[in-house]
Design an enzyme around this catalytic site. Structure first.
Site, PDB file in Angstrom:
ATOM      1  N   TYR A   1       0.857  -1.187   0.000  1.00  0.00           N
ATOM      2  CA  TYR A   1       0.000   0.000   0.000  1.00  0.00           C
ATOM      3  C   TYR A   1       0.890   1.232   0.000  1.00  0.00           C
ATOM      4  CZ  TYR A   1      -4.962  -0.845   0.115  1.00  0.00           C
ATOM      5  OH  TYR A   1      -6.229  -1.122  -0.271  1.00  0.00           O
TER       6      TYR A   1
ATOM      7  N   GLU B   1      -0.576   4.761  -0.486  1.00  0.00           N
ATOM      8  CA  GLU B   1      -1.432   5.938  -0.736  1.00  0.00           C
ATOM      9  C   GLU B   1      -0.613   7.208  -0.510  1.00  0.00           C
ATOM     10  OE1 GLU B   1      -5.076   5.587   1.477  1.00  0.00           O
ATOM     11  OE2 GLU B   1      -5.628   3.788   0.390  1.00  0.00           O
TER      12      GLU B   1
ATOM     13  N   ASP C   1      -6.797  13.246 -25.155  1.00  0.00           N
ATOM     14  CA  ASP C   1      -6.648  11.840 -24.748  1.00  0.00           C
ATOM     15  C   ASP C   1      -5.900  11.139 -25.880  1.00  0.00           C
ATOM     16  OD1 ASP C   1      -6.949   9.138 -24.353  1.00  0.00           O
ATOM     17  OD2 ASP C   1      -9.053   9.249 -23.747  1.00  0.00           O
TER      18      ASP C   1
ATOM     19  N   THR D   1      -3.544   6.003 -22.032  1.00  0.00           N
ATOM     20  CA  THR D   1      -3.312   4.695 -21.436  1.00  0.00           C
ATOM     21  C   THR D   1      -1.845   4.373 -21.709  1.00  0.00           C
ATOM     22  OG1 THR D   1      -4.045   3.638 -23.475  1.00  0.00           O
ATOM     23  CG2 THR D   1      -5.654   3.793 -21.690  1.00  0.00           C
TER      24      THR D   1
ATOM     25  N   LYS E   1      -1.170   0.711 -25.086  1.00  0.00           N
ATOM     26  CA  LYS E   1      -1.480   0.587 -26.527  1.00  0.00           C
ATOM     27  C   LYS E   1      -0.169   0.767 -27.305  1.00  0.00           C
ATOM     28  CE  LYS E   1      -6.345   1.833 -25.969  1.00  0.00           C
ATOM     29  NZ  LYS E   1      -6.600   2.573 -24.724  1.00  0.00           N
TER      30      LYS E   1
ATOM     31  N   ARG F   1      -1.092  -2.436 -18.597  1.00  0.00           N
ATOM     32  CA  ARG F   1      -2.431  -1.849 -18.669  1.00  0.00           C
ATOM     33  C   ARG F   1      -2.567  -0.781 -17.584  1.00  0.00           C
ATOM     34  NH1 ARG F   1      -6.565  -3.417 -21.580  1.00  0.00           N
ATOM     35  NH2 ARG F   1      -5.114  -4.860 -22.556  1.00  0.00           N
TER      36      ARG F   1
HETATM   37  N1  DSN Z   1     -11.202   0.023 -25.555  1.00  0.00           N
HETATM   38  C1  DSN Z   1     -10.169   0.856 -26.093  1.00  0.00           C
HETATM   39  C2  DSN Z   1      -9.971   0.630 -27.538  1.00  0.00           C
HETATM   40  O1  DSN Z   1     -10.068  -0.514 -27.954  1.00  0.00           O
HETATM   41  O2  DSN Z   1      -9.697   1.549 -28.275  1.00  0.00           O
HETATM   42  C3  DSN Z   1     -10.375   2.275 -25.808  1.00  0.00           C
HETATM   43  O3  DSN Z   1     -10.512   2.441 -24.425  1.00  0.00           O
END
Ligand code: DSN
Length: 431
Positions: free
Chosen positions: A56, A58, A202, A228, A231, A237
């Site tokens: 933990y 925080e 984003d 994110t 990707k 993730r």
């Molecule tokens: N689910 C993601 C995508 O496949 O683009 C976006 O959050």
């Protein structure tokens, strides 16, 4: 008790071990074309599977609510410093568990309930968290949307300016989940400033390209940048927020305690590893190959007679109009037919779609994962032809058998997590 710390997963839980083993094989034996997916390095996997999951922490480095955080501080500070270096950002928060929570934190930091936001229409390529009525963003804020022009299927910036002037949103949200073209962040920033709005970009899909300068950066033009990390950025993730120094405190407070409790330190340690990888010279070559592969795949599909939305791609993804106004098949049928031959894609609406999101007229294809496996232009040409063969005759058993065999042969030439293959999962000891 000794056995508790030493036993392999396969001995402790054969069902979970079996599912992991099956998934490892599925990833290795098929062709992954989901544009939002990628394969992390063994180093990232090891950090994710580390004992930091027990901790933990925080708070933030140097200011924690728990003892024993000295090593958590090391990895979190490293992740922050590397994220700032990659993107040239003044401040970074690496704690968001996901992109959705990163976006939620920005909204919490900068908007009040009921404020107006202007986001890209989901069916034109936007994202649920950019104002969809079923999502917290659409539930808590008054949403207007912009999209692409019918003629070019690219963002209509003049129309965006007009809507912004009419609706006077407090925030413009840009960035997309299914948009194959370069986004003009500078223009969006100018539009926002002309009406006194702020901008959240984003960049979840294009973060890896932005990181190496192969897509223009939103950082100089937008108050908040979220992404994110899993990707094109090819990390674990999770989520990441970047902002200017003046908003740093508000963002940190919004992430914790505003939206989240304890950070996932094991994931943050893996983010640090992935960001370190993104700073290496070979990451740029990887991203360039992602782009080159996408161009060749799109061109091959066009040569095979398929319509690519907006006529091509500038980034890692493309939308294929498989429905072709009723002359073809639905995205749903296409996704299923390709899945049957181990080519993994997702159905996707196309701009001005006449089918529902669950049926959809298109499929979305992306090259980040296959490029990580080492595939190049020649493989893209082969894969484009295989996809087209299935889409032409989705019911033909003969075509399916032939394509499936070719997919298996091709996948076998580009090994993936070979040492993690069936039966060995429980024996991965590093980390
Ligand atoms: N689910 C993601 C995508 O496949 O683009 C976006 O959050």
């Amino acid at each position: 008790m000794n056995n508790f710390f030493n036993a392999n997963l396969a001995e402790v839980d054969s069902i979970v071990a079996g599912a992991i083993s099956d998934e490892t094989n599925r990833q290795a034996n098929g062709l992954e074309l989901i544009a939002s997916e990628n394969f992390v390095s063994e180093a990232v996997l090891q950090a994710m599977g580390s004992v930091f999951t027990n901790k933990y922490a925080e708070g933030y480095p140097g200011k924690r609510y728990y003892g024993g955080c000295e090593f958590a501080d090391v990895v979190e500070q490293l992740a922050i410093d590397r994220a700032k270096e990659i993107f040239g950002a003044e401040h970074a928060n690496v704690q968001p568990h996901s992109g959705a929570q990163a976006n939620m934190s920005v909204f919490l930091a900068s908007l009040n309930h009921g404020d107006k936001i202007l986001g890209m229409n989901l069916s034109h390529g936007g994202h649920l968290t950019h104002g969809h009525p079923m999502n917290f963003s659409g539930i808590n804020f008054e949403v207007s949307d912009y999209g692409v022009s019918r003629e070019t299927e690219t963002i209509d910036y003049d129309e965006l300016q007009r809507i912004a002037e009419e609706k006077r949103p407090k925030m413009i949200v840009c960035g997309a989940s299914a948009y194959p073209r370069t986004i003009d962040f500078q223009r969006i920033g100018e539009i926002a400033r002309s009406i006194g709005a702020i901008v959240m970009a984003d960049i979840a899909h294009i973060a890896g390209l932005v990181a190496v300068g192969l897509h223009p950066s939103p950082v100089p033009h937008c108050e908040f940048v979220t992404t994110t990390t899993h990707k094109t950025l090819r990390g674990p993730r999770g989520g990441l927020i970047m902002c200017r120094e003046e908003s740093a405190k508000a963002i940190d407070k919004a992430v914790f305690p505003g939206v989240q409790g304890g950070p996932l330190v094991h994931i943050i340690s893996a983010k640090a590893v992935a960001f370190g990888e993104a700073l290496r010279e070979d990451f740029k070559a990887y991203q360039q190959q992602v782009l080159d592969n996408a161009k060749v795949l799109a061109a091959t599909l066009q040569t095979e007679g398929l319509r690519i939305v907006s006529g091509g791609t500038d980034n890692h993804l493309m939308l294929v109009d498989v429905f072709a106004g009723g002359k073809g098949i639905t995205g749903k049928v296409a996704e299923k037919a390709l899945d049957a031959v181990h080519i993994t894609v997702n159905k996707n609406t196309i701009p001005f779609d006449t089918n529902s999101p669950f049926t959809a007229s298109g499929i979305r294809l992306g090259t980040p994962a296959l490029t990580t496996r080492g595939m190049k232009e020649d493989e893209m040409r082969t894969i484009g032809k295989l996809i087209a063969a299935i889409l032409r005759e989705p019911e033909s058993e003969e075509v399916k058998t032939k394509v499936k065999n070719e997919v298996t042969e091709l996948a076998a030439k580009f090994s993936l997590y070979a040492h993690r293959s069936a039966g060995k999962i429980g024996s991965i000891s590093a980390g």
